[in-house]
Design a protein around this motif. Sequence first.
Motif, PDB file in Angstrom:
ATOM      1  N   SER A 102      10.288  -6.860 -12.299  1.00 53.91           N
ATOM      2  CA  SER A 102       9.394  -5.718 -12.397  1.00 53.91           C
ATOM      3  C   SER A 102       7.941  -6.132 -12.584  1.00 53.91           C
ATOM      4  N   THR A 103       7.666  -7.353 -13.034  1.00 51.91           N
ATOM      5  CA  THR A 103       6.287  -7.778 -13.230  1.00 51.91           C
ATOM      6  C   THR A 103       5.705  -8.431 -11.995  1.00 51.91           C
ATOM      7  N   ASN A 104       6.490  -8.589 -10.931  1.00 52.70           N
ATOM      8  CA  ASN A 104       5.958  -9.194  -9.717  1.00 52.70           C
ATOM      9  C   ASN A 104       4.814  -8.386  -9.136  1.00 52.70           C
ATOM     10  N   HIS A 105       4.864  -7.091  -9.277  1.00 55.57           N
ATOM     11  CA  HIS A 105       3.823  -6.228  -8.723  1.00 55.57           C
ATOM     12  C   HIS A 105       2.668  -6.033  -9.688  1.00 55.57           C
ATOM     13  N   ALA A 123      -6.214  -1.692 -10.200  1.00 53.00           N
ATOM     14  CA  ALA A 123      -6.528  -0.645 -11.173  1.00 53.00           C
ATOM     15  C   ALA A 123      -7.873  -0.911 -11.833  1.00 53.00           C
ATOM     16  N   MET A 124      -8.165  -2.168 -12.146  1.00 49.18           N
ATOM     17  CA  MET A 124      -9.464  -2.509 -12.740  1.00 49.18           C
ATOM     18  C   MET A 124     -10.604  -2.204 -11.767  1.00 49.18           C
ATOM     19  N   ARG A 176      -2.341   2.145  -2.804  1.00 44.90           N
ATOM     20  CA  ARG A 176      -1.370   1.950  -3.883  1.00 44.90           C
ATOM     21  C   ARG A 176      -0.144   2.836  -3.685  1.00 44.90           C
ATOM     22  N   PHE A 177      -0.338   4.047  -3.177  1.00 45.03           N
ATOM     23  CA  PHE A 177       0.803   4.907  -2.868  1.00 45.03           C
ATOM     24  C   PHE A 177       1.717   4.248  -1.840  1.00 45.03           C
ATOM     25  N   ILE A 207      -3.322   4.907 -13.772  1.00 44.61           N
ATOM     26  CA  ILE A 207      -2.461   4.377 -14.836  1.00 44.61           C
ATOM     27  C   ILE A 207      -0.988   4.557 -14.481  1.00 44.61           C
ATOM     28  N   ARG A 208      -0.623   5.749 -13.991  1.00 42.66           N
ATOM     29  CA  ARG A 208       0.783   5.997 -13.664  1.00 42.66           C
ATOM     30  C   ARG A 208       1.282   5.103 -12.536  1.00 42.66           C
ATOM     31  N   LEU A 209       0.406   4.771 -11.586  1.00 44.79           N
ATOM     32  CA  LEU A 209       0.834   3.896 -10.490  1.00 44.79           C
ATOM     33  C   LEU A 209       1.014   2.455 -10.922  1.00 44.79           C
ATOM     34  N   CYS A 210       0.699   2.133 -12.167  1.00 45.29           N
ATOM     35  CA  CYS A 210       0.982   0.797 -12.700  1.00 45.29           C
ATOM     36  C   CYS A 210       2.387   0.701 -13.291  1.00 45.29           C
ATOM     37  N   GLU A 211       3.072   1.829 -13.411  1.00 43.45           N
ATOM     38  CA  GLU A 211       4.425   1.822 -13.965  1.00 43.45           C
ATOM     39  C   GLU A 211       5.390   1.146 -13.003  1.00 43.45           C
ATOM     40  N   SER A 212       6.289   0.373 -13.563  1.00 43.20           N
ATOM     41  CA  SER A 212       7.217  -0.397 -12.727  1.00 43.20           C
ATOM     42  C   SER A 212       8.244   0.485 -12.019  1.00 43.20           C
ATOM     43  N   LYS A 213       8.479   1.702 -12.508  1.00 42.21           N
ATOM     44  CA  LYS A 213       9.490   2.561 -11.884  1.00 42.21           C
ATOM     45  C   LYS A 213       9.136   2.927 -10.448  1.00 42.21           C
ATOM     46  N   TYR A 214       7.879   2.820 -10.081  1.00 42.40           N
ATOM     47  CA  TYR A 214       7.461   3.145  -8.722  1.00 42.40           C
ATOM     48  C   TYR A 214       7.618   1.975  -7.754  1.00 42.40           C
ATOM     49  N   TYR A 215       7.975   0.806  -8.256  1.00 44.90           N
ATOM     50  CA  TYR A 215       8.000  -0.386  -7.409  1.00 44.90           C
ATOM     51  C   TYR A 215       9.368  -1.034  -7.304  1.00 44.90           C
ATOM     52  N   LYS A 216      10.387  -0.388  -7.833  1.00 44.36           N
ATOM     53  CA  LYS A 216      11.737  -0.924  -7.735  1.00 44.36           C
ATOM     54  C   LYS A 216      12.727   0.221  -7.760  1.00 44.36           C
TER      55      LYS A 216
END
Length: 179
Positions: free
Chosen positions: A16-19, A27-28, A75-76, A157-166
């Motif tokens: 999950s941290t790969n992204h 985001a920055m 990002r989407f 901020i929400r697009l940094c959540e791992s649930k969107y990438y796996k």
Amino acid sequence: MSKQQRELFSASANKSTNHSAPMLRMAMIQFFLMVTDLAITIFVDDLRHVRVNFISVYLVQYVLLATNTILLFIRFTHTFPFRAGMVSIMTKEFEGHLVAILVYHVAFFACRAVGVVNMLRCQDARCNPWVDQYKALYIFYRVAAIPQYYAFKTAIIRLCESKYYKDSPWLRHKMRGAA
């Protein structure tokens, strides 16, 4: 927790941290662009007497806004539901954010276009570019900025959540609801 559960948890945490590093950098960048846009929105009224600076600052603000919006949509496209063809899940999840951003874009372009036309029309120093219609449009633009900045910040901020990438239970639940 058993040894097998710990290994499974650490493996899933590593996946999950790969992204996260590229998403955090993006985001920055988006936060920097958003804060710069906010600063321009706040302080651009001080430049109204210098027409060349006025128009060039509007152009810079437009580029910042467009770049930030493009980065958000990039990002989407990197999310798991988007890649799986479930675009409707992401649009429903971020519907309020997208509407606030769209309303701000419309208010921004209308206000800036009318403002430039009014400034160019008033060549005389005694001419007042703040006609009633422009004042109303300007107030709408400023009011639309509040939910837009909040929506942009929370979307970033929400697009940094791992649930969107796996693949996740959240996604499976949303897929069952969409079917």
